[in-house]
Design a protein around this motif. Structure first.
Motif, PDB file in Angstrom:
ATOM      1  N   TYR A 116       0.873  -1.172   0.000  1.00  0.00           N
ATOM      2  CA  TYR A 116       0.000   0.000   0.000  1.00  0.00           C
ATOM      3  C   TYR A 116       0.910   1.222   0.000  1.00  0.00           C
ATOM      4  N   SER A 117       0.707   2.113  -0.957  1.00  0.00           N
ATOM      5  CA  SER A 117       1.637   3.234  -1.087  1.00  0.00           C
ATOM      6  C   SER A 117       0.894   4.522  -1.384  1.00  0.00           C
TER       7      SER A 117
ATOM      8  N   ALA B 190       5.768   3.042  -0.426  1.00  0.00           N
ATOM      9  CA  ALA B 190       6.275   1.664  -0.358  1.00  0.00           C
ATOM     10  C   ALA B 190       7.630   1.614  -1.049  1.00  0.00           C
ATOM     11  N   THR B 191       8.684   1.747  -0.249  1.00  0.00           N
ATOM     12  CA  THR B 191      10.039   1.810  -0.785  1.00  0.00           C
ATOM     13  C   THR B 191      10.850   0.612  -0.318  1.00  0.00           C
ATOM     14  N   LEU B 192      11.505  -0.062  -1.257  1.00  0.00           N
ATOM     15  CA  LEU B 192      12.432  -1.138  -0.921  1.00  0.00           C
ATOM     16  C   LEU B 192      13.839  -0.691  -1.281  1.00  0.00           C
ATOM     17  N   SER B 193      14.801  -1.077  -0.447  1.00  0.00           N
ATOM     18  CA  SER B 193      16.205  -0.692  -0.642  1.00  0.00           C
ATOM     19  C   SER B 193      17.058  -1.943  -0.775  1.00  0.00           C
ATOM     20  N   ILE B 194      17.849  -1.991  -1.819  1.00  0.00           N
ATOM     21  CA  ILE B 194      18.763  -3.127  -2.015  1.00  0.00           C
ATOM     22  C   ILE B 194      20.004  -2.876  -1.187  1.00  0.00           C
TER      23      ILE B 194
ATOM     24  N   ALA C  28       6.822   1.602 -10.900  1.00  0.00           N
ATOM     25  CA  ALA C  28       8.047   1.412 -10.123  1.00  0.00           C
ATOM     26  C   ALA C  28       9.025   2.520 -10.494  1.00  0.00           C
ATOM     27  N   THR C  29       9.480   3.272  -9.499  1.00  0.00           N
ATOM     28  CA  THR C  29      10.407   4.378  -9.719  1.00  0.00           C
ATOM     29  C   THR C  29      11.720   4.085  -9.014  1.00  0.00           C
TER      30      THR C  29
ATOM     31  N   ILE D 183      13.764   1.549  -4.710  1.00  0.00           N
ATOM     32  CA  ILE D 183      12.657   1.483  -5.660  1.00  0.00           C
ATOM     33  C   ILE D 183      11.355   1.703  -4.907  1.00  0.00           C
ATOM     34  N   THR D 184      10.543   2.635  -5.383  1.00  0.00           N
ATOM     35  CA  THR D 184       9.238   2.910  -4.796  1.00  0.00           C
ATOM     36  C   THR D 184       8.140   2.437  -5.743  1.00  0.00           C
ATOM     37  N   LEU D 185       7.156   1.709  -5.193  1.00  0.00           N
ATOM     38  CA  LEU D 185       6.024   1.231  -5.969  1.00  0.00           C
ATOM     39  C   LEU D 185       4.783   2.044  -5.600  1.00  0.00           C
TER      40      LEU D 185
END
Length: 246
Positions: A117-118, A124-128, A170-171, A215-217
């Motif tokens: 949910y963003s 909603a950001t994921l970081s590698i 996806a950004t 990356i933000t969805l």
């Protein structure tokens, strides 16, 4: 003359053979698929945070995948109806209890998937965090919440008709926070009044974002306006996030 022609032909063959070998180098790179299997002991459950760090509307936390390749932002609060999340959560829920659920019905692989949910307050950001890997792609599908809103309407969302659409973007951002690329996929694209939203898992190719560390969805819908924003449910689901060696 015949000897010269044969020599030229052999040279072309050898050159082409070397080029094909170069093109297959990426095939040897290791891939990693992010999984949260076996982390939830109960059925119909989800990740529950114990953080007390609170921004404007939600408590904020993060969680990593078990192998520590990726960090996921997670927000939560209790609006009087129990635990409510934003950002990412991992879950094995299959039943659609209320509108505030990310349920997809089943995972792409195994029993656990990621609900998403963003919005502007809770992106909603994921970081590698393993710098040896970059993003390759992930599997994505609609949540039951959004699907019901698009097909039936739900008192807030309006049922879709010809021309309606639902999209996830996806950004990608670099370490400095600069946007470097984005890509989108439609989970509903009504060419006629009788079309339906996606209800299976489909692949989202993210190779255009391969240099991104974050990356933000986000989701968007044709069922939106300036006064109320997006009315279709912002929940969607992803699974089997795939990373590849740089």
């Amino acid at each position: 003359m015949k000897k010269l022609s044969l020599l030229l032909l052999l040279s072309v063959f050898v050159f082409c053979g070397c080029s094909e070998d170069d093109d297959t180098k990426d095939d040897n790179k290791k891939e990693v698929i992010i999984s949260f299997e076996n982390l939830l002991k109960e059925t119909e459950s989800e990740f529950i945070s114990t953080s007390t760090e609170k921004p404007e509307f939600y408590f904020k936390d993060t969680f990593n995948d078990p192998q520590n390749y990726v960090t996921f932002d997670h927000y939560y609060n209790d609006w009087g109806q129990g635990y409510s999340f934003a950002g990412f959560t991992y879950t094995n829920k299959t039943s659609h209890i209320s509108n505030c659920q990310p349920n997809c019905g089943s995972a792409k692989t195994g029993k656990v998937y990621l609900g998403v949910y963003s919005d502007n307050f809770t992106p909603a950001t994921l970081s590698i965090i393993n710098s040896q890997y970059s993003i390759k792609g992930l599997w994505i599908t609609n949540s039951k919440n959004a699907y019901i809103g698009m097909t039936e309407g739900d008192g807030w969302a309006t049922a879709f008709k010809k021309g309606s659409w639902y999209e996830v973007t996806a950004t990608g951002y670099n370490d400095k926070g600069d946007e470097i690329a984005k890509t989108s996929i439609r989970l509903a694209d009504y060419k006629s009044d009788t079309d339906k939203p996606i209800n299976t898992w489909i692949w989202l190719d993210l190779t255009d974002l391969q240099t991104a560390s974050k990356i933000t969805l986000t989701s968007n819908s044709s069922d939106s306006d300036d006064e109320n924003g997006m009315r279709t449910g912002k929940y969607f689901c992803i699974d089997d996030i795939t990373l590849i060696e740089k």
